[in-house]
Design a protein around this motif. Structure first.
Motif, PDB file in Angstrom:
ATOM      1  N   SER A 208       0.692  -1.282   0.085  1.00 41.70           N
ATOM      2  CA  SER A 208       0.013  -0.038   0.014  1.00 41.70           C
ATOM      3  C   SER A 208       0.919   1.112  -0.037  1.00 41.70           C
ATOM      4  O   SER A 208       1.959   1.151   0.325  1.00 41.70           O
ATOM      5  CB  SER A 208      -0.876   0.149   1.310  1.00 41.70           C
TER       6      SER A 208
ATOM      7  N   ASP B 119       0.818   5.511   1.013  1.00 38.46           N
ATOM      8  CA  ASP B 119       0.004   6.543   1.783  1.00 38.46           C
ATOM      9  C   ASP B 119       0.804   7.877   1.596  1.00 38.46           C
ATOM     10  O   ASP B 119       1.629   8.292   1.814  1.00 38.46           O
ATOM     11  CB  ASP B 119       0.379   6.233   3.342  1.00 38.46           C
TER      12      ASP B 119
ATOM     13  N   ALA C 131       1.341  10.594   4.104  1.00 40.01           N
ATOM     14  CA  ALA C 131       2.340  10.560   4.950  1.00 40.01           C
ATOM     15  C   ALA C 131       3.674  10.188   4.042  1.00 40.01           C
ATOM     16  O   ALA C 131       4.940  10.007   4.736  1.00 40.01           O
ATOM     17  CB  ALA C 131       2.142   9.020   5.813  1.00 40.01           C
TER      18      ALA C 131
ATOM     19  N   THR D 113       4.911   7.590   2.343  1.00 39.62           N
ATOM     20  CA  THR D 113       5.345   6.099   2.883  1.00 39.62           C
ATOM     21  C   THR D 113       4.731   5.084   2.257  1.00 39.62           C
ATOM     22  O   THR D 113       3.369   5.330   1.602  1.00 39.62           O
ATOM     23  CB  THR D 113       5.119   6.163   4.375  1.00 39.62           C
TER      24      THR D 113
ATOM     25  N   HIS E  18       8.241  -0.106   6.325  1.00 43.07           N
ATOM     26  CA  HIS E  18       7.686   1.056   5.739  1.00 43.07           C
ATOM     27  C   HIS E  18       9.012   1.971   5.213  1.00 43.07           C
ATOM     28  O   HIS E  18      10.075   1.855   5.588  1.00 43.07           O
ATOM     29  CB  HIS E  18       7.185   2.030   6.804  1.00 43.07           C
TER      30      HIS E  18
ATOM     31  N   ASP F 117       9.999   5.607   3.344  1.00 41.13           N
ATOM     32  CA  ASP F 117       9.559   6.798   3.399  1.00 41.13           C
ATOM     33  C   ASP F 117      10.083   7.511   1.966  1.00 41.13           C
ATOM     34  O   ASP F 117      10.952   6.894   1.640  1.00 41.13           O
ATOM     35  CB  ASP F 117       9.879   7.711   4.443  1.00 41.13           C
TER      36      ASP F 117
ATOM     37  N   ASN G 113      -5.629   0.249  -2.425  1.00 38.20           N
ATOM     38  CA  ASN G 113      -4.331   0.360  -1.445  1.00 38.20           C
ATOM     39  C   ASN G 113      -3.192   1.325  -2.234  1.00 38.20           C
ATOM     40  O   ASN G 113      -2.380   1.930  -1.550  1.00 38.20           O
ATOM     41  CB  ASN G 113      -3.452  -0.994  -1.237  1.00 38.20           C
TER      42      ASN G 113
END
Ligand SMILES: Cc1cc2nc3c(=O)[nH]c(=O)nc-3n(C[C@H](O)[C@H](O)[C@H](O)COP(=O)(O)OP(=O)(O)OC[C@H]3O[C@@H](n4cnc5c(N)ncnc54)[C@H](O)[C@@H]3O)c2cc1C
Length: 391
Positions: free
Chosen positions: A80, A82, A85, A87, A107, A109, A275
């Motif tokens: 997924s 985001d 954010a 990330t 995660h 970034d 996602n």
């Protein structure tokens, strides 16, 4: 440190990675996330099945390419994104196998993100919900990693007797695969001598009455004549309405049984829209501006089969993904430096080189069509040169 994150090692991102051959600018970190450390060049897959090539000939060592270009590499499947954010969440893989459990989820970034996750060719819509055990024996031809795995397991599955191989989709990929498999099972392919004797009936079926819609008339006539001569059973006008275990049912009520069914009927998004929260077209492809920026997101880019180019729809073909990759490479760098972006303009027509088995190929561009053994040698030269560019 400014972070450029590349998701998926498709044709476009391979161009991006290659563009860093001269080094990564100071203060940048470039990371590629790919579900596998190896990539396979789809343009040579029919040739591999026909026995023209060894697997190694069409393999690109993505991890090694990244290392040579100073790009960090992580074998991971992105689950997924985001964008708020900045990330992405990815499931880490080892040796091509995804690891289970929370620990395998990481995660990553980013400051600038690029998506090149290709497409898949699974039955969708109502077809995805018909029959029980419907996917048994059904192989999507995209991603090609799955197609190659299915082909080698089909060959490893020893035992006498004949089998019925059905290819659904009479576009370019379906036609090439039908010729390649027919050539393999004809016993004339050098590759077929190394597997137990097997025969197969190769059946090419498609919604369109005639194969290769969108190609010029001379090409279609040539291919129709070759299909008749080859022994491939052609069933045009067969629109699959339901898939049962080992059986396809057409809208007309006709049926077609299969032992193995290769699904080459169109491309669909390879990622779940929920996602990857970007604006998508009706088929789930991410909408991008001519700069290859994802609509509404200044620091997210996408290219290749995964995208729908706003205002200038273009075919889902590797040649477009490669050309987009060159503009993408420039624009990702411009974006990292906050510079103005370039515009990608798709070419109006492209040269399609179709491998028709037995080291015979056809070239089609607009109204132009030629075929012969020399066209296969020409295609072989172009394909090998493309692969050599990554070695
Ligand atoms: C048999 C066959 C023959 C073909 N021959 C030709 C040809 O001769 N010429 C031509 O122009 N086109 C050809 N095509 C079409 C061509 O394969 C596609 O158009 C091309 O691969 C699209 O490239 P791409 O850059 O979008 O992504 P791809 O090359 O499809 O690569 C996408 C990559 O992203 C990975 N990925 C997907 N999801 C994720 C995720 N969530 N996280 C991490 N990684 C992910 C996939 O595993 C894959 O490795 C052929 C297709 C087939 C099936």
């Amino acid at each position: 440190m400014k972070r450029l994150l590349l998701v998926g090692a498709g044709h476009s991102h391979l161009e991006v990675v290659k563009s860093f051959r001269q080094g990564i600018p100071q203060g940048w970190q470039v990371l590629l996330l790919s579900a596998s450390g190896q990539g396979f060049y789809s343009g040579m897959v029919p040739g591999y099945i026909a026995g023209d090539y060894r697997l190694d000939d069409l393999t690109i060592d993505i991890a090694a390419l990244c290392e040579r270009c100073g790009v960090l590499f992580e074998c991971a499947m992105v689950k997924s994104i985001d964008p708020a954010a900045q990330t992405v969440l990815a499931q880490v893989a080892e040796g091509g196998r995804l690891l289970d459990g929370q620990k395998a989820l990481l995660h990553f970034d980013y400051d600038v993100l690029s998506i090149n996750t290709g497409s898949q060719s699974l039955p969708v819509g109502d077809l995805a919900h018909t029959g029980s055990g419907r996917y048994q024996g059904l192989v999507p031809v995209k991603p090609v990693e799955g197609l190659l795995r299915a082909w080698s397991s089909l060959l490893a599955n020893t035992g006498a007797g004949s089998r019925r191989i059905v290819i659904v989709g009479n576009g370019a990929a379906g036609v090439e695969l039908a010729f390649a498999m027919q050539h393999f099972f004809s016993g004339r392919s050098p590759a077929s001598s190394s597997v137990p004797t097997r025969t197969a009936e190769v059946i090419l079926l498609g919604k369109q009455a005639e194969a290769l819609q969108g190609f010029n008339r001379v090409t279609r006539n040539r291919v129709a004549a070759l299909l008749r001569k080859s022994g491939i059973v052609c069933r045009g006008g067969f629109e699959v309405a339901a898939i049962e275990r080992g059986r396809l049912i057409a809208v007309s009520g006709d049926e077609q049984a299969f032992d193995k069914c290769f699904w080459a009927a169109g491309a669909h998004s390879a990622v779940a829209a929920d996602n990857f929260p970007f604006r998508c077209d009706v088929e789930g492809f991410i909408e991008v501006e001519p700069s290859l920026q994802v609509a509404g997101f200044g620091n997210v880019f996408a290219a290749g089969d995964a995208v729908s180019l706003l205002g200038q729809p273009c075919p889902k073909a590797g040649v477009y993904a490669v050309r987009q990759g060159r503009v993408l490479a420039s624009n990702l760098k411009h974006s990292m430096r906050a510079e103005p972006l370039e515009t990608y303009r798709p070419q109006s027509a492209y040269l399609a080189l179709l491998n028709l088995g037995n080291r015979y190929a056809l070239a089609n561009r607009g109204g132009f069509s030629v075929a012969g053994k020399w066209v296969w040698r020409w295609k072989n030269f172009i394909d090998k040169r493309y692969i050599a560019g990554f070695r």
